[in-house]
Design an enzyme around this catalytic site. Structure first.
Site, PDB file in Angstrom:
ATOM      1  N   GLY A   1      21.951  -0.545 -16.997  1.00  0.00           N
ATOM      2  CA  GLY A   1      22.325  -0.790 -15.378  1.00  0.00           C
ATOM      3  C   GLY A   1      23.645   0.122 -15.210  1.00  0.00           C
ATOM      4  N   ASP A   2      24.164   0.306 -14.102  1.00  0.00           N
ATOM      5  CA  ASP A   2      25.572   1.153 -14.046  1.00  0.00           C
ATOM      6  C   ASP A   2      26.647   0.162 -14.030  1.00  0.00           C
ATOM      7  OD1 ASP A   2      25.485   0.027 -11.421  1.00  0.00           O
ATOM      8  OD2 ASP A   2      24.943   1.812 -10.466  1.00  0.00           O
ATOM      9  N   GLY A   3      27.835   0.776 -14.021  1.00  0.00           N
ATOM     10  CA  GLY A   3      29.090   0.073 -14.077  1.00  0.00           C
ATOM     11  C   GLY A   3      29.365  -0.721 -12.706  1.00  0.00           C
ATOM     12  N   PRO A   4      29.275  -0.058 -11.387  1.00  0.00           N
ATOM     13  CA  PRO A   4      29.662  -0.677 -10.300  1.00  0.00           C
ATOM     14  C   PRO A   4      28.876  -2.193  -9.960  1.00  0.00           C
ATOM     15  CG  PRO A   4      29.367   1.424  -9.814  1.00  0.00           C
ATOM     16  CD  PRO A   4      28.959   1.327 -11.477  1.00  0.00           C
TER      17      PRO A   4
ATOM     18  N   GLU B   1      38.791   1.246 -25.121  1.00  0.00           N
ATOM     19  CA  GLU B   1      39.156   2.384 -25.554  1.00  0.00           C
ATOM     20  C   GLU B   1      38.841   3.435 -24.516  1.00  0.00           C
ATOM     21  OE1 GLU B   1      38.456   5.873 -26.712  1.00  0.00           O
ATOM     22  OE2 GLU B   1      36.595   4.916 -27.861  1.00  0.00           O
TER      23      GLU B   1
ATOM     24  N   LYS C   1      25.793  -3.559 -22.199  1.00  0.00           N
ATOM     25  CA  LYS C   1      25.448  -2.828 -21.434  1.00  0.00           C
ATOM     26  C   LYS C   1      25.779  -1.378 -21.804  1.00  0.00           C
ATOM     27  CE  LYS C   1      27.257  -0.957 -17.884  1.00  0.00           C
ATOM     28  NZ  LYS C   1      26.550   0.243 -18.203  1.00  0.00           N
TER      29      LYS C   1
ATOM     30  N   GLU D   1      41.784  14.851 -18.935  1.00  0.00           N
ATOM     31  CA  GLU D   1      40.517  14.746 -19.937  1.00  0.00           C
ATOM     32  C   GLU D   1      39.517  15.745 -19.459  1.00  0.00           C
ATOM     33  OE1 GLU D   1      38.981  11.746 -22.896  1.00  0.00           O
ATOM     34  OE2 GLU D   1      38.764  11.316 -20.864  1.00  0.00           O
TER      35      GLU D   1
ATOM     36  N   CYS E   1      36.507  11.588 -26.726  1.00  0.00           N
ATOM     37  CA  CYS E   1      37.809  10.901 -26.267  1.00  0.00           C
ATOM     38  C   CYS E   1      39.062  11.528 -27.322  1.00  0.00           C
ATOM     39  CB  CYS E   1      37.602   9.540 -26.027  1.00  0.00           C
ATOM     40  SG  CYS E   1      37.308   8.727 -27.492  1.00  0.00           S
TER      41      CYS E   1
ATOM     42  N   VAL F   1      26.080  -3.957 -12.573  1.00  0.00           N
ATOM     43  CA  VAL F   1      25.935  -4.552 -13.837  1.00  0.00           C
ATOM     44  C   VAL F   1      27.213  -4.776 -14.630  1.00  0.00           C
ATOM     45  CG1 VAL F   1      24.681  -4.956 -16.102  1.00  0.00           C
ATOM     46  CG2 VAL F   1      23.442  -4.043 -14.203  1.00  0.00           C
ATOM     47  N   GLY F   2      27.992  -3.569 -14.833  1.00  0.00           N
ATOM     48  CA  GLY F   2      29.139  -3.696 -15.493  1.00  0.00           C
ATOM     49  C   GLY F   2      30.158  -4.589 -14.917  1.00  0.00           C
TER      50      GLY F   2
END
Length: 476
Positions: A201-204, A245, A170, A379, A279, A206-207
């Site tokens: 898709g997005d994290g909430p 990561e 994803k 960050e 990062c 599909v992720g």
């Protein structure tokens, strides 16, 4: 690209069953493309395809067969290099020159290195009368970010394939266009059906479904620490391996023995690389307190030499930030630096003059930053450098370690013993001495809230394997 609304499952492109999502060009703020995200059924089908391919022979395939597959991917990758450059510049605002020289070159090296390791790597080891075997961990869900959209993906895909795992990938919904081109390259390489699958898709949605899926054996996530926590929580119920990561707040120690002007200028420009959206960017520059004035002048001059502007114009060093959300966050942190007492020697809030359209940020250098300020602890993910002072090597190391993160540290100096001493004293996954070039033959990953596990090199390959001990093997 002819598959903006599709998923790639079980060796074929097919229409996705989710909702439509606009892809915004951060330089123009206009809609660049529209994709369709995966439905819950699409995700289940992708995982099922990966499971069937894993059980159907890929997991026990000859490593040299897998090496040959990686080499075929490289051939197809090279055919599409310029298309990937165009996609990344459109979706995330990376300057064309940077996309060509770095954003495309680094993921290519991941496939090269993974194939090279397989030439002579042994997945078996005799220990007395026992045999210790490394076997692929299984079906892997790979969730990758927008800032290095192909490099972070290739660090997982190349080594996952090399280990004998099957994959459901994803990519970030913010940068889906380059992912489509990479998927086309992998599809053209002729892997067995189901070995590699891609869903948008997005994290909430599909992720989270991938992270919690009972038939996924491992989830490897690159992104924010906040996102990593969510992935780990989602994965906990099935006790699958979680490989992460995450964020960073890398220190850059300019030791007394360094070529001061050169080290400060180089560190400033490295901090702003990829418009600061990295990062492991060296965002906290530590200089001797007595040289703060000198450091501020050099860093400001270096920042002002970098050209911010249209990523398609020749000579542009810094493009826009990736989104309005990211622009707002960076602006808020710049404002917090000023309110907490840091001094901006160049840059500051707002957009650069003449760049009212697009998510552009003024490259900013703060001096007299203390390590309790938000800009020193959070960050930022934008072109913002913090200068902090120190009076001793011990204090410098203490400041460098005073962070919840532990991804990377940079150390400049000409005293070999001091370089070695400081490298050992700072708790991070990577130390770059005198801005040594990043290498893909050694592990990459972090301590503490920068994640767990390692990518790249032999150690990266091994992170996608399980260990099996067969006792009494010699007598069998």
């Amino acid at each position: 690209m002819n598959h903006l609304g599709d998923t790639f499952i079980n060796g074929a492109w097919r229409p996705a069953g989710g909702t439509q999502l606009d892809v915004i060009n951060p330089a123009s703020e206009a809609v660049e493309a529209t994709i369709t995200t995966a439905s819950a059924q699409d995700v289940d089908d992708a995982v099922a395809a990966a499971r069937a391919a894993f059980d159907g022979g890929w997991s026990t395939s000859d490593p040299q067969e897998r090496r040959a597959a990686l080499e075929r991917i490289l051939v197809e990758y090279d055919k599409r290099a310029e298309e990937m450059v165009e996609a990344m510049t459109s979706e995330m605002g990376a300057p064309l020159g940077f996309s060509r020289s770095v954003q495309i070159a680094m993921p290519r090296e991941r496939f090269v290195m993974a194939a090279k390791i397989l030439q002579d790597y042994s997945f078996e080891e005799r220990v007395g009368t026992s045999l210790v075997v490394r076997e692929p961990v299984g079906v892997c869900a790979f969730i990758t970010p927008w800032n290095w959209p192909l490099n972070q993906a290739a660090s997982k895909i190349a080594y996952g394939l090399a280990a004998g795992c099957t994959i459901v990938w994803k990519p970030s919904e913010v940068s889906p266009l380059s992912a489509i081109v990479l998927t086309e390259a992998i599809a053209a390489a002729g892997l067995p059906e189901g070995v590699f699958n891609m869903v948008q898709g997005d994290g909430p949605s599909v992720g989270a479904q991938l992270s919690s899926h009972g038939d996924v054996d491992m989830v490897s996530f690159t992104g924010s620490t906040r996102g990593g926590i969510a992935v780990a929580q989602s994965a906990a119920a099935t006790v699958k391996r979680v490989h992460q990561e995450l964020g960073g707040k890398s220190a850059n120690l300019i030791l007394p023995s360094a070529d001061f002007a050169k080290a400060v200028a180089a560190g400033t420009k490295l901090c702003f690389r990829n418009t600061g959206q990295s990062c492991q960017a060296p965002t906290r520059m530590l200089v001797e307190r007595s040289r703060m004035d000198e450091a501020a002048e050099i860093a400001a001059r270096a920042a002002e030499e970098m050209k911010t502007g249209d990523p398609r114009e020749q000579g542009t060093d810094l493009g826009p930030l990736v989104s309005k959300v990211q622009w707002d966050r960076v602006q808020g942190l710049i404002e917090s630096g000023l309110s907490e007492g840091a001094t901006a020697v160049t840059g500051g809030p707002g957009k650069p003059e003449g760049l009212e359209t697009g998510y552009y940020v003024r490259p900013t250098v703060f001096r007299d930053v203390t390590n309790d300020m938000r800009i020193a602890r959070e960050e930022i993910f934008g072109p913002v450098l913090c200068l902090l002072g120190y009076d001793s090597e011990e204090e410098a190391c203490a400041i460098a370690n005073d962070t919840p993160y532990g991804l990377a540290t940079y150390v400049s100096g000409s005293d070999p013993e001091a370089l070695k001493r400081v490298s050992r004293a700072i708790r991070v996954g990577r130390v770059y001495l005198n801005y040594a070039a990043a290498k893909g033959d050694v592990p990459f990953g972090g301590y503490r809230q920068s994640g767990n596990g390692r990518e790249q090199g032999v150690h990266g390959l091994e992170d996608f394997t399980e260990l099996k001990a067969i006792l009494g093997y010699a007598a069998a």
